[in-house]
Design an enzyme around this catalytic site. Structure first.
Site, PDB file in Angstrom:
ATOM      1  N   ASP A  13       0.652  -1.235   0.046  1.00 37.11           N
ATOM      2  CA  ASP A  13      -0.015   0.106  -0.027  1.00 37.11           C
ATOM      3  C   ASP A  13       0.748   1.199  -0.093  1.00 37.11           C
ATOM      4  OD1 ASP A  13      -2.951   1.011   0.451  1.00 37.11           O
ATOM      5  OD2 ASP A  13      -1.846   2.174   1.769  1.00 37.11           O
ATOM      6  N   ILE A  14       0.605   2.223  -0.854  1.00 42.77           N
ATOM      7  CA  ILE A  14       1.306   3.726  -0.889  1.00 42.77           C
ATOM      8  C   ILE A  14       0.944   4.132   0.252  1.00 42.77           C
ATOM      9  CG2 ILE A  14       1.599   5.453  -2.292  1.00 42.77           C
ATOM     10  CD1 ILE A  14       0.635   4.032  -4.618  1.00 42.77           C
ATOM     11  N   GLU A  19      -4.795   2.002  -4.506  1.00 41.78           N
ATOM     12  CA  GLU A  19      -3.189   2.062  -4.322  1.00 41.78           C
ATOM     13  C   GLU A  19      -2.595   1.054  -3.686  1.00 41.78           C
ATOM     14  OE1 GLU A  19      -4.577   4.203  -0.438  1.00 41.78           O
ATOM     15  OE2 GLU A  19      -5.515   3.999  -2.448  1.00 41.78           O
TER      16      GLU A  19
END
Length: 501
Positions: free
Chosen positions: A376-377, A419
């Protein structure tokens, strides 16, 4: 008199038996000569038994046999011999009889020619009917086989086998090249057939002994991966540009088959085929579906050197047209399938594809561990709010490239949604998976992303959760993702830009 007739019948039967026996001992010319001589012997037997009472009529048999065996020349010679026999043995020299014999010879010749021409024409149409029936049967079987698959490789094997099999159209070898998406070049895809005559005869002997029919051969091509290896090694190295006027370009532009009987030294592509595949005579067929150029089918006969006829070329055209449609449909289906299974933005496989692949590998988890990495960003909402969603999309594309370049060929990367990304690692322990995750994290950290400096950490970072089947008790595949998701949550809680398992 009756006894004499019985003797004539007996002698005739004996003569027929002897003639029929020797008929199988010699060649055609010898057999014809023997038959003519036998008819002449019959004339002499009749003369001895009946004191040449019926010789004039029996000589007609001799003349008829001679005409049938040696045509008009046989008729002229036999008529002259008949006249000589009448003169020597009976003392008759009537020119009217000689003229009658000549007339009879001419009549027999006309009748024989008529019967022969009728038979030839009948055989021609019978052969044509048989050949058409064979082709229809081939098209039926091939069409059925094509309808059973949307797999391009299997489809191509079906097409090539139907062209080369003895139960099919009977060519020794066939090669298919397909046009790339840009339409700029032809690439060799697959071929079937021998590279040498020795290899060809060996294959034919094996097929003959096994008594394969067409469908057997198609299935056999599917199961035997080692068939035509050398040919396909060379075929798959072929890349022919379509920006120069070679023989393949001309075939596609004319949209008609091309029959090549000699190698043009000015055609580099043709010379390449002649050198790589020892081709001297070949037929080239355009594969066109509803005006769309799909590729090229090439056939030749390197083993039996059988000349390629116009009839043979015509027999391939319907199959080539059918093949072009099937190949185009298969390609379109493949594109649609890719669109359904791939993320349109990053070109990674999507969550639907991930679920399918996960289930496939899940069944082997007891033989070898299966691991996954959930990514996950960090602060991605902040990035989008600060820089806009268009730049956010660019970051997602760039991140996908970094992930793909950081994993091995056996590992698979997916866009999980938003994301989030996920990497599936078959036959990988948790410890090895953590190492892969750390490599991904470091590569992302060291990559320059647009506006990355505006992030809270001064650069774009990611958090990663790792899970493996090694310590799992659950029998539900998606629980592996839940474990990775919880690990990812802990990575976020621990300050982000971390790998947690």
């Amino acid at each position: 008199m009756i006894i004499q007739y019985i003797q004539l019948v007996i002698y005739t039967i004996i003569l027929v038996i002897i003639t029929n026996y020797f008929r199988f001992k010699g060649r055609t010319t010898f057999n014809k000569c023997f038959l003519v001589v036998s008819s002449l012997v019959l004339v002499e037997i009749e003369g001895l038994l009946f004191d040449f009472l019926n010789t004039k009529w029996i000589l007609a048999v001799f003349i008829g046999v001679s005409v049938i065996c040696f045509h008009i020349l046989g008729g002229l010679v036999s008529a002259a011999v008949s006249g000589l026999i009448l003169f020597v043995q009976i003392g008759e020299s009537d020119l009217t009889v000689l003229f009658s014999y000549l007339s009879f010879a001419g009549l027999v010749y006309l009748l024989a020619s008529l019967v022969s021409n009728t038979q030839i024409e009948s055989d021609h149409w019978l052969n044509k009917l048989t050949e058409n029936s064979k082709q229809l049967n081939v098209f039926k079987e091939v069409s059925f086989s094509m309808q059973q698959t949307l797999n391009l490789q299997k489809l191509l094997k079906t097409i090539l086998t139907s062209v080369t099999a003895g139960y099919g159209l009977g060519f020794n070898r066939a090669i298919i090249l397909l046009i790339d998406e840009n339409g700029s070049k032809l690439s060799g895809i697959m071929g079937t057939g021998p590279m040498t005559a020795e290899e060809g005869y060996k294959t034919w002997n094996r097929i003959t002994k096994s008594k394969y029919n067409l469908m057997d051969l198609i299935e056999n091509k599917e199961s035997e991966k080692s068939i035509d290896l050398l040919l396909n090694e060379r075929v798959m190295r072929l890349e022919i540009p379509l920006d120069e006027p070679n023989f393949l370009y001309r075939t596609l532009e004319s949209e008609t088959p091309l029959h090549i009987k000699g190698i043009d030294e000015n055609d580099r592509a043709l010379q390449l085929f002649a050198q790589q595949f020892n081709m001297s005579e070949l037929a080239v067929f355009p594969l066109i579906s509803q005006g769309t150029k799909v590729g090229i089918l090439i056939v030749d006969n390197p083993v039996n050197k059988k000349p390629i006829t116009a009839t043979a070329i015509e027999s391939v055209i319907p199959l080539a047209n059918q093949a072009a449609i099937a190949i185009q449909h298969t390609r379109l289906y493949s594109k649609i399938e890719d669109m359904a299974l791939k993320d349109g933005l990053t070109a990674l496989f999507n969550q639907r594809a991930f679920q399918t692949v996960l289930e496939q590998h899940w069944t082997h988890r007891k033989q070898s561990p299966l691991s996954t990495i959930l990514i996950d960003i960090d602060y991605f909402k902040h990035f989008n709010d600060t820089n806009g969603h268009l730049l956010g999309n660019q970051v997602l594309i760039q991140l996908a490239d970094v992930i793909k370049s950081s994993i091995d060929n056996q590992d698979l990367a997916f866009r999980f949604g938003g994301e989030e990304f996920v990497v599936l690692l078959p036959s990988t322990s948790k410890e090895a998976a953590v190492q892969v995750a750390e490599r991904i994290r470091m590569n992302v950290e060291n990559t320059s992303f647009p506006c990355g400096e505006k992030q809270p950490a001064g650069r774009l970072t990611i958090s990663l959760g790792v899970a493996s089947t090694e310590e799992m008790q659950s029998s539900i595949a998606f629980d592996l993702v839940d474990i990775a998701d919880r690990a990812l949550y802990r990575a976020k809680e621990a300050g982000k830009n971390k790998v947690v398992c």
